[in-house]
Design a protein around this motif. Sequence first.
Motif, PDB file in Angstrom:
ATOM      1  N   ALA A  11       0.859  -1.189   0.000  1.00  0.00           N
ATOM      2  CA  ALA A  11       0.000   0.000   0.000  1.00  0.00           C
ATOM      3  C   ALA A  11       0.897   1.242   0.000  1.00  0.00           C
ATOM      4  O   ALA A  11       2.072   1.178   0.380  1.00  0.00           O
ATOM      5  CB  ALA A  11      -0.881  -0.014   1.230  1.00  0.00           C
ATOM      6  N   LEU A  12       0.324   2.358  -0.427  1.00  0.00           N
ATOM      7  CA  LEU A  12       1.093   3.606  -0.400  1.00  0.00           C
ATOM      8  C   LEU A  12       1.346   4.008   1.046  1.00  0.00           C
ATOM      9  O   LEU A  12       0.556   3.695   1.934  1.00  0.00           O
ATOM     10  CB  LEU A  12       0.301   4.721  -1.092  1.00  0.00           C
ATOM     11  CG  LEU A  12       0.066   4.617  -2.589  1.00  0.00           C
ATOM     12  CD1 LEU A  12      -0.645   5.879  -3.073  1.00  0.00           C
ATOM     13  CD2 LEU A  12       1.377   4.435  -3.347  1.00  0.00           C
ATOM     14  N   SER A  13       2.436   4.728   1.269  1.00  0.00           N
ATOM     15  CA  SER A  13       2.728   5.170   2.633  1.00  0.00           C
ATOM     16  C   SER A  13       1.692   6.192   3.091  1.00  0.00           C
ATOM     17  O   SER A  13       1.118   6.927   2.277  1.00  0.00           O
ATOM     18  CB  SER A  13       4.124   5.797   2.672  1.00  0.00           C
ATOM     19  OG  SER A  13       4.083   7.049   2.013  1.00  0.00           O
TER      20      SER A  13
ATOM     21  N   SER B  20      -1.737  11.070   2.583  1.00  0.00           N
ATOM     22  CA  SER B  20      -2.171  12.354   3.157  1.00  0.00           C
ATOM     23  C   SER B  20      -1.857  13.498   2.205  1.00  0.00           C
ATOM     24  O   SER B  20      -2.661  14.418   2.020  1.00  0.00           O
ATOM     25  CB  SER B  20      -1.460  12.644   4.479  1.00  0.00           C
ATOM     26  OG  SER B  20      -1.602  11.583   5.343  1.00  0.00           O
ATOM     27  N   ARG B  21      -0.668  13.432   1.612  1.00  0.00           N
ATOM     28  CA  ARG B  21      -0.287  14.506   0.706  1.00  0.00           C
ATOM     29  C   ARG B  21      -1.250  14.564  -0.491  1.00  0.00           C
ATOM     30  O   ARG B  21      -1.690  15.641  -0.886  1.00  0.00           O
ATOM     31  CB  ARG B  21       1.155  14.291   0.231  1.00  0.00           C
ATOM     32  CG  ARG B  21       1.667  15.430  -0.630  1.00  0.00           C
ATOM     33  CD  ARG B  21       3.144  15.307  -0.937  1.00  0.00           C
ATOM     34  NE  ARG B  21       3.527  16.296  -1.952  1.00  0.00           N
ATOM     35  CZ  ARG B  21       4.699  16.312  -2.565  1.00  0.00           C
ATOM     36  NH1 ARG B  21       5.614  15.408  -2.254  1.00  0.00           N
ATOM     37  NH2 ARG B  21       4.961  17.228  -3.484  1.00  0.00           N
ATOM     38  N   LEU B  22      -1.561  13.381  -1.034  1.00  0.00           N
ATOM     39  CA  LEU B  22      -2.485  13.328  -2.186  1.00  0.00           C
ATOM     40  C   LEU B  22      -3.871  13.844  -1.788  1.00  0.00           C
ATOM     41  O   LEU B  22      -4.491  14.609  -2.519  1.00  0.00           O
ATOM     42  CB  LEU B  22      -2.579  11.898  -2.727  1.00  0.00           C
ATOM     43  CG  LEU B  22      -1.288  11.336  -3.346  1.00  0.00           C
ATOM     44  CD1 LEU B  22      -1.434   9.842  -3.661  1.00  0.00           C
ATOM     45  CD2 LEU B  22      -0.923  12.106  -4.624  1.00  0.00           C
TER      46      LEU B  22
ATOM     47  N   ILE C  67      -8.660   7.031  -3.733  1.00  0.00           N
ATOM     48  CA  ILE C  67      -9.186   5.721  -3.351  1.00  0.00           C
ATOM     49  C   ILE C  67      -8.015   4.804  -3.062  1.00  0.00           C
ATOM     50  O   ILE C  67      -7.096   4.671  -3.885  1.00  0.00           O
ATOM     51  CB  ILE C  67     -10.043   5.112  -4.491  1.00  0.00           C
ATOM     52  CG1 ILE C  67     -11.245   6.022  -4.776  1.00  0.00           C
ATOM     53  CG2 ILE C  67     -10.516   3.705  -4.119  1.00  0.00           C
ATOM     54  CD1 ILE C  67     -12.057   5.579  -5.969  1.00  0.00           C
ATOM     55  N   THR C  68      -8.028   4.179  -1.877  1.00  0.00           N
ATOM     56  CA  THR C  68      -6.929   3.262  -1.532  1.00  0.00           C
ATOM     57  C   THR C  68      -7.441   1.875  -1.122  1.00  0.00           C
ATOM     58  O   THR C  68      -6.659   0.939  -1.044  1.00  0.00           O
ATOM     59  CB  THR C  68      -6.089   3.827  -0.366  1.00  0.00           C
ATOM     60  OG1 THR C  68      -6.971   4.088   0.731  1.00  0.00           O
ATOM     61  CG2 THR C  68      -5.365   5.092  -0.766  1.00  0.00           C
TER      62      THR C  68
ATOM     63  N   ALA D 271       7.927  10.450  -4.742  1.00  0.00           N
ATOM     64  CA  ALA D 271       7.871   9.228  -3.937  1.00  0.00           C
ATOM     65  C   ALA D 271       8.331   8.012  -4.738  1.00  0.00           C
ATOM     66  O   ALA D 271       8.339   6.894  -4.223  1.00  0.00           O
ATOM     67  CB  ALA D 271       6.446   9.019  -3.436  1.00  0.00           C
ATOM     68  N   GLY D 272       8.693   8.239  -5.999  1.00  0.00           N
ATOM     69  CA  GLY D 272       9.160   7.129  -6.834  1.00  0.00           C
ATOM     70  C   GLY D 272       8.049   6.169  -7.231  1.00  0.00           C
ATOM     71  O   GLY D 272       8.290   4.992  -7.485  1.00  0.00           O
TER      72      GLY D 272
END
Lengths: 479, 436
Positions: free
Chosen positions: A4-6, A11-13, A23-24, A66-67
């Motif tokens: 999953a994304l950090s 939060s930044r997105l 959506i995560t 974030a790569g």
Amino acid sequence: MTDALSDPLVSRLRGIVGGDGVITEPARLMVYESDGLTAYRHLPRAAVFPRDTGETAEVVEALREAGVAVVPRGAGTGLSGGALAVSGAVLVGTARMSRILEIDPENRRARLQPGVINAHLSRAVHPHGLHYVPDPSSQSACTIGGNVAENSGGPHCLKYGVTSRYVTGLTVVLPDGEVAELGGRGREWEGYDLVGLFVGSEGCFGIATEIEVDLLPLPRGVRTLLAIFDTLEDAGTAVSEIMARGLLPAALEIIDGATIRAVEESVFAAGYPTDAGAALVIEFDGVEEGLDADAGEASRCCREAGAREIRRARDEEDRQALWKGRKKAFGAMGRIAPDLLVQDATVPRTKLPAVLRRISEIGREYDLNLANVFHAGDGNLHPNILFDRRDPEELTRVEAASKEIMAACVEAGGTITGEHGVGVDKREYMRLIYDDATLEAMAGVRRVFDPYGGCNPGKVLPDDVRPAADAVRRRGTPR
Amino acid sequence: MRTVVAVADGLASILTGDEALVTGSEAEAWAVGERVPSAVAHPGSVEELARVMERAATEGWAVVPAGAGSWLDGGGPPDRLDVVVTTRRLGGVEIYEPGDLTLTGGAGLPVDELRRETEAHGQWFPQDPPGAARGTLGGLVSTGLPGPLRGGFGRPRDQLLGLTVVTGDGRVLRPGGRVVKNVAGYDLVRLLVGSRGTLGVVAGASIRLFPLPERDVSLLYRASRAGDLVDVSRKLATAPVTAASLQLLSPLPGGDAESGAAVVARVLGRSEEVSATCRLLERSVGRGADEELGSGASGDLHRSLEDEGGRGEVELRLSLPPARLAELLGVADELSAALCFAGGRELRRTVGLGSGVLALDLAGIPSEPAGWAGPLSEARERLRTEGGGLGLLRAPGKVFREIGSADRSEVRRRLSEGLKRVFDPAGVLVPGRRIS
């Protein structure tokens, strides 16, 4: 499955696009695991929906820092897996950029966001007596942004040309998050044709966030014919004859017998005879005068080629009915097999009969169910393979047959895709039509736009193609 | 070493065939603006062309690609010049199957030969850029200029299917194909069209053809001044039918400054369709045309128009959105007056009424380029702020250098420079030419 994304990145997105724009949750991401080519599936790590150019730029920049790779997505109707989120990518969707920004009837142009649905644009400009010409079969769902990425065609491109002819300017967010204005009407001499280069780049060169298009006056009249043939070859002969007489139909579409039967057995039944070998939809448009003469001449061509029946639309309702079998073909095929591989290739028009024969041979050799629907006037074929991907043995045959069909089209002087794009699906076929030097130049151009390789990775070019500048260095000093 | 002898010797070791290499005073005929080449190479095959470019990259020879040479200085002369490489021996129709409505030809194929060949089969390539009949297929690709027919058929970029191109370091690329619908890979064809020799030497092209129209009619509306035709022009440009080309000409071909202006709507197609379209156009104007030219005369008029194009010593393009025609003509008046005051002479102006692009051709080289730079920069600024632009297609090198690049966007410049490096890593193709 990638991680999953950090939390800080999420939060930044969310800070950029708002909480409801990210959506995560894997369950909600399921709808984004494939596009119209469902044979490929990949769950994205997240999907982000910016609302304008500024937000898109910030999102792309945040992901690059974030790569994390970016995969742009319109409506997801593409048929080559171009919006597949491979390499742990995050989808950046254009669904919330769906405003028409300006309609300028005096100058016959419009400026819009990429998430505008193709058919909505034509509907919006209709009161001004104008329309947006390229009309992919998915036009009631697909977006203009997606059309730009794929350089989409459609039945009426025979007379009027494809998307790139109508896109005059773009605002794009480049893969590093920078914003560039490309082209713009009246600025065509300012530099290289970056608009032409961007259109059809399949999301690899960035995301178009504003699109300027040309509009044309609505045709004043239209004549639509449906000719029924006993064999596909006869329909092909009629097409050649129509073109040879110097007629320029707006559309010239063939539906083969297998497709007709699929349509007629479905809820989309259009009243085509189920024992027919092929149906040919012919449409002329323009000023009223002369249309009857054109339609009459085309009818004669069909009759001479052996048409057993020719229907002529008397009104718009009739016209929609004649078109129905063509437009609903793909939907109907979904009913008779769990999976459908929609193929796409173009061959020189005069090679159509020979290539069609070869395709049906290939179908027989591999014992596969094949159905053809195609833009006959352009030589743009869609041989569709019906199958069940739960049967691994059948899947192997599908892949082998696909490859042979592509090779046959290329051998006839054609190409591997006329309008659906390369995406993930056809990367390995690129070597059938391009030599190393040309592929390396394409890779070099891609790297100019995307030096980090983070924008729609794994699409268009085979993985082992090295960008031209590297290739040159590798060769060392020329002799 | 880039001495004349070294260049000639280097080329002689590559080129085969009589008259493949020209040096000395004969090479002077191929001067590009004020730059005179040491040698002119006429390679006889794509392979030879590739070897010439490979050698040029190694030796650092500055190269200008040429077709017939009619637009050689278009885009401005190079900063330096060693070799002009022509495509004159790469002519000929390679593949032409009329039933496919496509044709593949060598870059050196003369446009008039292409026209004869296709017309014999009832087909044509509907592109009419300025001076086309004097040029080659490769020149048409490299300049990428549209002519009046852009209204009905688009620009050259829209009818080119595939190319054979030799890069600045001798790689042979074959982007695109020869079928009418093709989206395989990135569209290098569009990038190369109009790149004016800065990315590669076009060696061949595949194009899309159309059936020859059955009938060709032109409607003319005349006035003593272009400004008096604004209303007619706008009514025609917003009519519910489109003409194949719609131009405001001042003067008409063959005319002089005194002979007035005319709007010309050219309608092509099947007989009944053409008549009906003409009547609809006239109804939009609210009155009949002053003159109607039938097939022969309409074709002649447009051939003359094409022929007169591309002959100016200075060629400019000014644009505004089409609805702002009156302002566009106003800017052109002011600019032309200023340039004529500084030694120029207006030859003609032509406005594409659908595109809003005004072509301004002038004669007379300014003695003091600074006298031109001011008005040009001013006009460019004004047009740009109002949603248009100004382009310098042809002008003396001094004027090009004086007014600088049209493009000030940092990011576009970075992209363009990156692309240049992909295609011409040694920087030998038309050094210093900006595409602007």
